[in-house]
Structures are given as structure tokens and as C-alpha cells.
Scaffold this motif. Structure first.
Motif, PDB file in Angstrom:
ATOM      1  N   PHE A 141       0.831  -1.209   0.000  1.00  0.00           N
ATOM      2  CA  PHE A 141       0.000   0.000   0.000  1.00  0.00           C
ATOM      3  C   PHE A 141       0.864   1.258   0.000  1.00  0.00           C
ATOM      4  N   HIS A 142       1.968   1.191   0.705  1.00  0.00           N
ATOM      5  CA  HIS A 142       2.879   2.344   0.694  1.00  0.00           C
ATOM      6  C   HIS A 142       3.321   2.646  -0.742  1.00  0.00           C
ATOM      7  N   TYR A 202       1.884   1.691  -3.477  1.00  0.00           N
ATOM      8  CA  TYR A 202       0.704   2.031  -4.285  1.00  0.00           C
ATOM      9  C   TYR A 202       0.323   3.506  -4.111  1.00  0.00           C
ATOM     10  N   VAL A 203       0.440   3.977  -2.891  1.00  0.00           N
ATOM     11  CA  VAL A 203       0.023   5.355  -2.631  1.00  0.00           C
ATOM     12  C   VAL A 203       1.098   6.358  -3.041  1.00  0.00           C
ATOM     13  N   TYR A 204       2.345   6.026  -2.770  1.00  0.00           N
ATOM     14  CA  TYR A 204       3.370   7.061  -2.893  1.00  0.00           C
ATOM     15  C   TYR A 204       4.311   6.927  -4.089  1.00  0.00           C
TER      16      TYR A 204
END
Lengths: 89, 879
Positions: free
Chosen positions: A38-39, A41-43
Motif C-alpha cells: 500500500f505504501h 501504491y500510494v506514494y
């Protein structure tokens, strides 16, 4: 820039909103490395020189989210298609 | 008759005399004059002072490339600084004033800078005003700005208006000289939709300034005939006084149309300028070429003029810049000026050609030719008095009162470079010509390096026909007009080394050959560094005359070739564009559209104070006559609501209907909390998070039916929230069976809050609906009718009181607020605004709009517990 919207035809880019890389996929939150996934994916985004698939929203038109293939060096738009036809992420 | 007006000829209308003033002196001209041509006809040479040295300056060119002859045009609020006298059309009563001089143009104190010029070399400011650093902003910069200047802005609000407009076409032809006219004709005859734009007020380009023949007619007559044919074609649009300034991606062009600069005051409802965005499938750039100077001592004296400009003044305006003219040239063009001046009966004292062998064609002219010679110096301060000519090491002084200079031609490649194209050096014409072109652009004529007439006509026709074919039209059958190519050989020559006085390269920024040499010595020898260090090529003319000469001189001084040095970047716009045109109608109250709530008219009548929230104008508070300040008013509104009942228009909230078999699943995924468990007829606070876990928006979701929800978002985030939901639906989970529609504008919504709110509602809602505590408990939501009209009633409280929100189709909003006020009268109902709303929210400890600023997480807001542990949302990972 102008973007040929599959519904509305060629329109000025002031009708659209840019989101970014269309190739990222939302990770599986149940996966063991979900936090890290997720890290990323988001950043994390690639910043390619050349062809780039990106998400544009035709907010002042048909309200469709589009995948625009654009050359980041020349701004040439080589393909525009609707998102969401490839099944869920 | 003005002193320097020729007895006959020219394209000015002698039947229409016009009077104008320059620096307070009454002058006269004719319709068809520019300020520059009228000043020349009046024998005026001195028109301005230079930027840095305050040197006296005259008129150098006859077009938009003018670096010198900048004037303040008009007076009062309509005063416009830095207007090029060479393009400003004369009208009766025009007032123009010279700039950057004090106390007067002839006696300017600032000219002392010229004597101090030993100190004021390139980089002077950088070297001198280094420290103490804090003095830069406070002392140095204001002083420098006052001393080195251009014109003064009006200082009052512009009374005129400006507008933006859009146009679409197949073929945009930029420039209406011989190449542009042929291109437009070829494309037009093929049936294409054509826009022909030219910055002049008359079509023809150089044809108006030359004595060319086409098809046995004068160039002027030929241009008029083509114009007439173009005007008769229904799909051809001719745009005069319109400069195409910029090229953008995918065939988009910006153009500035000076709609009403040629009249004293724009007619009512007409703009002064119009900024066009033109979308064209193809473009033909036929922007022509710009003549360049040669650098020699005092080459900036008033009366020194480009040779092509002198021809334009003599042929087009029948105004002669002098009575005894000298010519300095390195190519055949200077000779044409001598021939035209000679034909007009003006004395040519000498043609100085830097080449050993001038063209044979001009031998018959019988003027004095000095070949293999150079002009080293110009005598005279406020005007040319004589020139020094050096020939075989021997200097001769020749008296004259005007000097025409031709250093060759630079194709106007500017628009070909706006998308990153780099011009290429073409040795044959000693100039840069277009390199890689923007997609969809053709170049024709002088802009393409084809400097002679027959070439222009051929190139224009080919480009126009090709552009039309590429747009899907047939090849037009069109006969090429008969014309000859004039002699155009050149041996490029840039600077006279023998000159001792200042030899100017950039007239507008007072950059001399010495400055370029200094920059090179000090290591600023990359062309972009040269520009920044010396300011070569900056300001209103963007170095149209100076750039190529400057880099050629740099090449010569640093022992490199010209293509090796390269050019600086050509950026849009090609000519200055007024801020007014860029703003269009978006100024003052019209800066952006204002949205009014359904109760706005009623609230205005109540004397409400309004506040902008996003595009909305909302009632902030409702002051009463006896209240001394806003605080007293807001306190009363809060007290009334807490003690009895208050009403507030909350129609500005975003309202999104979410329907479909998967509507509940969808909401579960987009919100941090759960909605699948929400029963029909109930509402729940909703928290929306961004992908990075920060709070995006909050609001309420009500379930009106098993598969039908309505989401209410904040006013500020209504648009963004809708866009986000569309993203989630279309991009993340396209297979969910759900439909979204924004109904923000469709519903007027009023918050009715306070212990007596139910009493008020009971009077409004149709009898058959029970609004009692049991039927509509806290967070209940149901569809009702008000006077038979479908409405929605939510029992929501953002202020801690018994409270409801009543939604009704927007067209009944005005009637609704009046009905609510009437119903609440017996309870002392008070309308409240956004101040009281905010105060009550904060008192309740509820998240207020300002807290959702993109920097806070759910936990920061004390809502961490709301985030469902079962969610596949990133927030859970963050918590």
C-alpha cells in the motif's frame, strides 16, 4: 493539449483533470506484505520519459475516467480508452 | 502638407486628414498612417529615449519588431505604455507621449547615463549592488527601476473590457503577405475552412511596402484582388489586426486581436482586445522575415532605419525619413531601398556596400556606390547629420539626414520553436530557418527562408494546397501567378570593428558589441548566459532585431561558428499581450461565477451579510438594526437556535445519489465506516478517506431504499468527492452494480434546529406523515411531502440540538424558506448563517470544515474508532 474523448471527441485539456499513472493496481489488503504494497501504491510512481499511460477525468464533459497514452516528451496522445473494462483491480 | 510627405503615391487616404498630438504638439496625418509614419511625414526623427543610457532614439522599423519607438498611447485611465508607434494606427484626436525622459524628450537629465556608460556595462548591477544584501529590495532595485525604464501604467482601473474567444478551422494561415495569401487561396479554393490572420490592418504584408508586380498588376492590387476572392468564400475568415502569438500542443494557437485600438474609445459592448484560442487541423506559417541591423558606431541615432522600413515608409505611407539618404548594406536589399527612394525623387547620397561586388542590376540606377566599404560612425545626436565611410583604410565624411541599413533577413521562425523546435543555420541566406516543425504546421515564404517573391507565391500555394489535402479536401486547381524573383544575394556582415563609439546590437536593452565582448571575456559565452548577463533579447521586443546579430557577433568574438553558438529559446507570446486580454471578463465581481442559494433573494431582503464559501455566496449572519457588531448578532442566532428554533440554508452541501444492487458494498468500500448494516430510513455520519489515509471529506449517508442511498458531502469538497466516487466506481471497482449522480443543484435543503424545530415541521409536513420521535428517531431519514411536493426529511444534528434537514426540489426553495419562517414565527424562529453554524458545530465538538484540510487523519480528528477494522482500507494499516 487536446484529448480525443471516446464519447465527446477532441476536447481542450481544460475540461479534464489529471490523476497520474494508470498502471498502478490497488494491492490486496489481505496479503502479508500489504503495508509495504500500500505504501508503494500510494506514494511511488514512475516518471517515464516517453510513453506514459495516465488517468484523466473528463469532468466538464461526460464524467468518464479515461486512460490516455501520452508521450511525456512530445505530449503526443496515441491512445485514449475508457477505464474499467479490464475487470477489477 | 506635412514637411516629409511625398506629393503622391502611398496607401494613405489623402481625402481623410487626421489630427493628433505627440508630446503635446499638434500634428497631422492621414487615414492609413501609423503613428510612426505620421511622425516621419511630419519630419519628426526623435521619438524616445533608450532604456539604460537614455540615448535619443528614432524609428527603426515599420512593424511589430520595433525596439525603439515605444510611446504612451492615449491618456487617463486608457493610457497604455510601451505601445509600438510602428503598429499603432492613427485616428483623429490621438494623443501619444514619449517615455523614459525628464524633463523633456530633447533635454533628458537621464542622458548623463550615456557619459557614465563606462560603469554601466553588462553585469554592472550584479557586480555593484552586491551588498549589503538587504539594501537590494529596499534601495537599489527601486532606484534602478526608476532610472531605467519604459512607460508608466495608467494607474487607474481600465474602463474598457476584454474578451476571450474560440475558433476552429481546418487551416490556419498566419500572415497575409504573398505566401500567406496564396496559401489561404489554395486552401480556400479546395473547400477547407480557413482562418487567415494578419497583424496589420491591411492585408498584403511586404507587398504593401514594395513596388512588385504580380500577374501584370501592382502587388497592392493583386493583394486586394485575392482578398476580395477570399472574402467571398463562405468558409474563409479573415482576421485583421490579429497576431498569432503562440503555438500549443495538438494544433492550438493563441492570437491577440486588437479590436478597437484604432478608434479613440471602443464602441459600446465591444472589447478593446480579444484573445483567441484557435484550434486548427493544419497551420501554414507565413509570418515573413525580419530585417537585421549592422553594428557600427552610433548606429542608434534617430534617422538610422532598417532599409526595408524605409521602403515601407516611402512606398506605403508616402513619407520620407530624409531628403538626403545614405544606405549601408551587405546584401541586395539595401539597393532596393536606394532604387525606391530614387524613384520617389529622394536624393541618395551614397550606397555603402560591404561587398566588393554589388549586384549588376542596380548599376543603371546611377547612384553613388561605395563598394567594399563600411560605415564606421554616425554624426549627430538628435538626428543623423553625416556618416564616416571607410574605404581601403581611408575615411570620408558624407553628409546625409537619414541612413538605411540592411544586414540581411531573419526568417520569423518564432512560432516554429514554441514546441521545442530548434532553427537551423542556412548558409545560403546567412540566417536561421525552421528546423523541426510543430505537428501539423507548414512554413511558407520568407519565414521558410524563401526570401524572394516568386518563391513566396510558389511556397505559399504548395503549403496551402498540402494543408487542405491533409484535412481531406481535394487538391485545388489554381494557376500560379506570374512574378519574378528579385536579386537577393548576401555576404553576411555583422559588426564594424573599426568603430570606436557605441555600436548597438540590442536597441531596447542598450546592449552594445562591447557588452557582448565583456560577457564572453567573463565566461558568459553560452548564448543563454549571454542573454541573462547582458539582457540581450529581453523586454517588449524580445530581441526580434537583436538576437541573431548578437549571437553571430558572439560567435565571431569567441571563434566559433554561428550554428555552434546556437540560438536562445523562442518563447510565446510573439508580441506583447495585454493583461486585460488574458483576464478577459474574469475580473472584479466576474472573476469567477458566483453561485447563489435558493434562499438568497429572501436572505438579501432580510439584510443578511454574505460570505464566499468556494463559489457560493452564503448568508454569514443576519444583523438586526439594534445589534452593534457581528458577534452580538451571531450570539443571538446561536441563543435563539439553542433556546427555541433556527433555520439555515444548507443547500450548498454536495448531494450524491447512489443506486444499484451493490450500492451498499460500494459505500462500504469508499467510506471508512460501514453502511451495509444501515437500515432503510436511517442516516449515518460518513467519513471519506484518501488513498493515503488522510481525511478527504465528511458528511452523511441516508438509506432511502434497500438499493438507494443519498450522500451529503461538505460544500467545499462537493466536486472533489463526486470525482473521487466516480474514480472508485469507474477505475477501482467497475464491476460493482452502482450508479452515481450528483443532485446538489436539484435540492434546496434547510437545517431546522432547536428544541421547537419539530413544532415548526409539524406545521409544514403534510399531515399523513408522522414526524414524531418514534416515527422519525435520531438519524432517521424518510421521504415526505410538503404541500403535496415530494421532499426528504432527515433528522440530523450538527449543532447538538433536536434538528432536522428538510430537502425540497430547488425551485421551491424560495417558497420553502418563507413558509418555514411563517411557521416558526410563533416560536420566535431566527435564520442563522455560517458563523452561528460553525460556532454550534465547534461547541458540539463536531469536525468543522476547516479541519478537513488534507493534513489530518481520522485519528487526528478523534475519529480513529470509526474506521472499521474489517476494511480493506489503507487507514487500518496506518492506524
Amino acid at each position: 493539449m487536446r484529448i480525443p474523448c471516446p464519447f465527446c471527441g477532441s476536447r481542450g485539456n481544460d475540461e479534464f483533470t489529471y490523476l497520474g499513472d494508470a498502471s498502478v493496481r490497488r494491492p490486496d489488503p489481505a496479503a502479508p506484505d500489504a503495508m509495504r504494497a500500500f505504501h508503494d501504491y500510494v506514494y511511488l510512481r514512475e516518471n517515464p520519459s516517453g510513453l506514459h499511460q495516465e488517468l484523466w477525468f473528463h469532468g466538464s464533459g461526460c464524467r468518464s475516467w479515461l486512460i490516455v497514452t501520452r508521450n511525456t516528451r512530445t505530449h503526443e496522445v496515441s491512445e485514449v480508452k475508457l477505464v474499467g473494462r479490464g475487470g477489477e483491480a | 502638407m506635412s514637411s516629409h510627405r511625398l506629393a503622391s503615391g502611398g496607401l494613405v487616404d489623402r481625402a481623410q486628414p487626421l489630427s493628433f498630438s505627440f508630446d503635446g504638439e499638434a500634428r497631422s496625418g492621414f487615414a492609413g498612417d501609423t503613428i510612426a509614419s505620421a511622425l516621419i511625414a511630419n519630419g519628426v526623427k526623435l521619438v524616445g529615449r533608450s532604456f539604460k543610457y537614455h540615448r535619443p532614439r528614432g524609428i527603426l522599423t515599420a512593424g511589430s519588431e520595433e525596439p525603439n519607438a515605444l510611446v504612451e498611447l492615449r491618456t487617463g485611465a486608457r493610457r497604455e505604455p510601451n505601445t509600438r508607434a510602428t503598429t499603432a494606427e492613427l485616428y483623429d484626436g490621438l494623443v501619444a507621449t514619449s517615455q523614459n525622459r525628464w524633463p523633456s524628450l530633447r533635454h533628458d537629465i537621464g542622458a548623463v547615463n550615456d557619459w557614465l556608460s563606462g560603469f554601466l556595462v553588462a553585469g554592472f548591477y550584479y557586480k555593484t549592488f552586491m551588498w549589503p544584501a538587504k539594501l537590494w529590495e529596499a534601495v537599489y532595485e527601486p532606484l534602478i527601476r526608476r532610472a531605467a525604464g519604459l512607460g508608466r501604467a495608467a494607474g487607474a482601473e481600465d474602463p474598457d473590457h476584454y474578451e476571450k474567444a474560440f475558433a476552429h478551422c481546418d487551416v490556419l494561415v498566419i500572415g497575409a503577405g504573398p505566401a500567406g495569401l496564396m496559401a489561404a487561396l489554395a486552401a480556400g479554393r479546395a473547400g477547407a475552412r480557413v482562418i487567415l490572420a494578419d497583424e496589420d490592418f491591411r492585408l498584403g504584408g511586404r507587398l504593401l511596402a514594395e513596388r512588385y508586380e504580380i500577374d501584370g498588376k501592382t502587388g497592392v492590387d493583386w493583394a486586394a484582388q485575392v482578398e476580395a476572392e477570399l472574402a467571398s468564400m463562405p468558409d474563409v475568415r479573415i482576421m485583421r489586426r490579429t497576431t498569432v502569438t503562440s503555438v500549443f500542443d495538438h494544433g492550438q494557437y493563441a492570437a491577440i486581436e486588437r479590436v478597437n485600438d484604432h478608434v479613440p474609445v471602443p464602441p459600446e459592448h465591444e472589447p478593446r482586445h480579444r484573445l483567441w484560442k484557435i484550434v486548427a487541423k493544419r497551420a501554414v506559417l507565413a509570418a515573413g522575415a525580419l530585417e537585421r541591423m549592422i553594428a557600427f558606431g552610433n548606429n542608434d541615432r534617430p534617422g538610422v532605419m532598417l532599409a526595408s522600413a524605409m521602403r515601407a515608409y516611402i512606398n506605403r505611407y508616402a513619407a520620407t525619413p530624409g531628403r538626403r539618404i545614405a544606405v549601408f548594406t551587405d546584401n541586395d536589399d539595401g539597393w532596393r531601398t536606394a532604387a525606391d527612394a530614387h524613384a520617389a525623387g529622394i536624393e541618395i547620397v551614397a550606397v555603402v556596400d560591404s561587398r566588393a561586388e554589388p549586384p549588376g542590376e542596380f548599376k543603371a540606377l546611377g547612384v553613388k556606390a561605395i563598394t567594399g566599404a563600411l560605415i564606421t560612425h554616425v554624426h549627430g545626436t538628435l538626428g543623423v547629420e553625416a556618416i564616416d565611410v571607410i574605404e581601403h583604410g581611408r575615411t570620408t565624411k558624407i553628409e546625409c539626414d537619414a541612413l538605411a541599413v540592411s544586414g540581411g533577413w531573419n526568417p520569423a521562425v518564432h512560432l516554429t520553436c514554441h514546441l521545442g523546435g530548434k532553427p537551423v543555420w542556412t548558409e545560403e541566406i546567412a540566417a536561421f530557418t525552421p528546423g523541426t516543425l510543430p505537428p501539423g504546421m507548414h512554413v511558407a515564404g520568407a519565414a521558410n527562408g524563401a526570401l524572394t517573391l516568386a518563391q513566396c507565391l510558389t511556397g505559399g500555394m504548395a503549403a496551402g494546397a498540402m494543408a487542405a489535402v491533409e484535412c481531406g479536401y481535394p487538391m485545388a486547381s489554381i494557376a500560379l501567378p506570374r512574378a519574378d524573383d528579385e536579386p537577393a544575394s548576401i555576404t553576411a556582415f555583422w559588426r564594424v570593428k573599426e568603430s570606436r563609439a557605441k555600436a548597438f546590437v540590442d536597441f531596447q536593452n542598450d546592449v552594445t558589441v562591447k557588452d557582448i565582448a565583456l560577457a564572453d571575456r567573463e565566461g558568459f559565452s553560452a548564448v543563454e548566459h549571454l542573454k541573462r548577463y547582458t539582457t540581450l533579447g529581453m523586454a517588449t521586443d524580445q530581441g526580434k532585431i537583436a538576437n541573431v546579430s548578437g549571437l553571430a557577433i558572439l560567435a565571431e568574438l569567441s571563434g566559433r561558428s554561428i550554428p555552434d553558438v546556437g540560438t536562445t529559446t523562442y518563447r510565446p507570446p510573439y508580441v506583447p499581450v495585454s493583461f486585460g486580454a488574458m483576464a478577459g471578463h474574469h475580473r472584479g465581481r466576474d472573476f469567477r461565477p458566483i453561485r447563489l442559494t435558493p434562499s438568497h433573494r429572501w436572505a438579501s431582503a432580510q439584510g443578511a451579510t454574505f460570505v464566499e464559501t468556494g463559489p457560493w455566496l452564503r448568508a454569514q449572519y443576519y444583523p438586526r438594526a439594534d445589534e452593534k457588531d457581528w458577534l452580538e448578532t451571531v450570539n443571538r442566532e446561536v441563543r435563539t437556535t439553542r433556546g427555541s428554533v433556527g433555520v439555515c440554508d444548507v443547500s450548498t452541501f454536495g448531494k450524491i445519489e447512489i443506486e444499484g444492487a451493490d450500492a451498499a458494498v460500494f459505500l462500504d468500500r469508499v467510506c471508512a465506516n460501514t453502511f451495509s448494516t444501515l437500515s432503510v430510513g436511517k442516516a449515518r455520519y460518513a467519513l471519506l478517506l484518501r488513498e493515503d489515509g488522510f481525511v478527504m471529506d465528511d458528511g452523511t449517508v441516508a438509506r432511502l431504499a434497500p438499493e438507494r442511498f443519498v450522500m451529503m458531502s461538505t460544500t467545499a469538497n462537493a466536486v472533489r468527492t463526486m470525482q473521487h466516487l466516480e474514480f472508485c466506481h469507474q477505475v477501482l471497482w467497475p464491476s460493482l452494480d452502482v450508479q452515481l449522480v450528483s443532485v446538489s443543484e436539484q435540492w434546496a435543503q434547510f437545517a431546522i434546529a432547536g428544541p421547537r424545530s419539530r413544532d415548526v415541521l409539524r406545521k409544514l409536513i403534510d399531515e399523513k406523515y408522522d414526524v414524531g420521535d418514534k416515527a422519525l428517531p435520531h438519524l432517521g431519514a424518510r421521504e415526505v411531502t410538503v404541500g403535496g411536493i415530494g421532499a426528504r426529511l432527515y433528522r440530523l444534528s450538527f449543532s447538538g440540538e433536536l434538528a432536522y434537514e428538510l430537502a425540497i426540489p430547488a425551485r421551491y426553495g424560495d417558497a420553502m424558506i418563507r413558509a418555514i419562517m411563517a411557521a416558526g414565527e410563533e416560536f420566535g424562529i431566527a435564520p442563522y448563517g455560517t458563523e452561528a453554524l460553525g460556532a454550534m458545530r465547534i461547541e458540539k465538538g463536531h469536525v468543522s470544515g476547516n479541519e478537513i484540510n488534507g493534513q489530518l487523519t481520522a485519528r487526528d480528528l478523534g475519529l480513529g474508532r470509526m474506521v472499521s477494522g474489517k476494511k480493506d482500507c489503507i487507514v487500518r494499516l496506518c492506524l
